[in-house]
Scaffold this active site. Structure first.
Site, short mmCIF file in Angstrom:
data_model
loop_
_atom_site.label_atom_id
_atom_site.label_comp_id
_atom_site.label_asym_id
_atom_site.label_seq_id
_atom_site.Cartn_x
_atom_site.Cartn_y
_atom_site.Cartn_z
N HIS A 143 -8.68 4.10 -2.89
CA HIS A 143 -7.57 4.40 -3.49
C HIS A 143 -7.24 3.18 -4.41
CE1 HIS A 143 -3.42 5.22 -4.46
NE2 HIS A 143 -3.57 6.44 -4.34
N GLU A 162 -7.83 9.35 -10.63
CA GLU A 162 -6.33 8.87 -10.81
C GLU A 162 -6.33 7.77 -11.64
OE1 GLU A 162 -3.63 9.44 -6.80
OE2 GLU A 162 -5.37 8.12 -6.49
#
Length: 244
Positions: A93, A160
């Site tokens: 992430h 993302e």
């Protein structure tokens, strides 16, 4: 047909009472959806949440160390996650990369260890504002280095764009769709076209109940990795209905 996913990344939110209450409310209002639904609480809540988890809700960790055991203060290894029956994990992430200085090489080691252990891995990739899309190819090349083709059936990719995470900015459906299509091109170059077409690729970045439907109607997006909007169980269930 590729598997659809809706995964809530809770980050460092919810105390234990709130986490358990979410699951209990979820069980009272079963989602009518064809997607795999999942939540990723903080590590210290995983065991207790798992005790009340229904079969139709996947439990993920937000990270895992690639070393099975040793002198690594403050980390949780992939083997320790499996000890508590957590077999899915988010790796790479952007907040791990930004705040904990995780490099592509570290992410590659984590990815390799978790996949080889049989875990389902959600691999996050994304570019900062102003970076060319070719950055994604460079990143994928590094984080997937040495990972055997046979392990990719356990891999889900979450695109993302970093400029959209927690900012309220969202990539337009067209941009998100086209970028994910390009990621499939990169996967086909690294592996083959079959893998590129079989791999589920999610979108994340300020996804909410107000914009998820339009994004879900695109050809390439196979689901969503959602942050803040996943904290409310009612909103989560509304979002799940896009794959009813």
């Amino acid at each position: 047909m590729r598997t659809k996913y809706l995964i809530g990344n809770w980050k460092t939110n919810k105390d234990l009472h709130q986490a358990l209450a979410f699951v209990e409310q979820f069980k009272q209002h079963p989602a009518k959806t064809k997607a795999v639904l999942g939540i990723a609480p903080v590590h210290v809540h995983l065991t207790e949440v798992n005790k009340v988890l229904p079969n139709n809700l996947l439990l993920l960790a937000q990270d895992a160390n690639f070393i099975a055991s040793g002198s690594y203060t403050g980390t949780v290894s992939y083997t320790q996650l499996q000890d508590i029956k957590v077999n899915s994990v988010i790796i790479g992430h952007s907040e791990r990369r930004k705040y904990f200085n995780e490099t592509a090489q570290v992410i590659n080691q984590k990815l390799k260890a978790c996949l080889q252990a049989g875990m389902l891995v959600v691999l996050c990739i994304g570019e900062t504002e102003g970076q060319p899309i070719s950055f994604l190819k460079e990143d994928l090349t590094q984080v997937l280095q040495g990972i055997d083709l046979s392990l990719l059936k356990q891999l889900v990719i979450a695109y993302e764009p970093i400029w959209a995470i927690g900012t309220g900015k969202t990539a337009t459906p067209e941009i998100a769709n086209n970028t994910i299509a390009q990621i499939r091109v990169y996967l086909s170059e690294l592996y083959n076209k079959e893998i590129a077409q079989q791999t589920s690729i999610l979108y994340g970045g300020s996804v909410a109940k107000d914009n998820i439907k339009e994004l879900a109607q695109t050809e390439q997006i196979d689901g969503f990795l959602v942050g803040k909007a996943s904290l409310d169980v009612n909103d989560f269930l509304v979002m799940a209905q896009v794959y009813a």
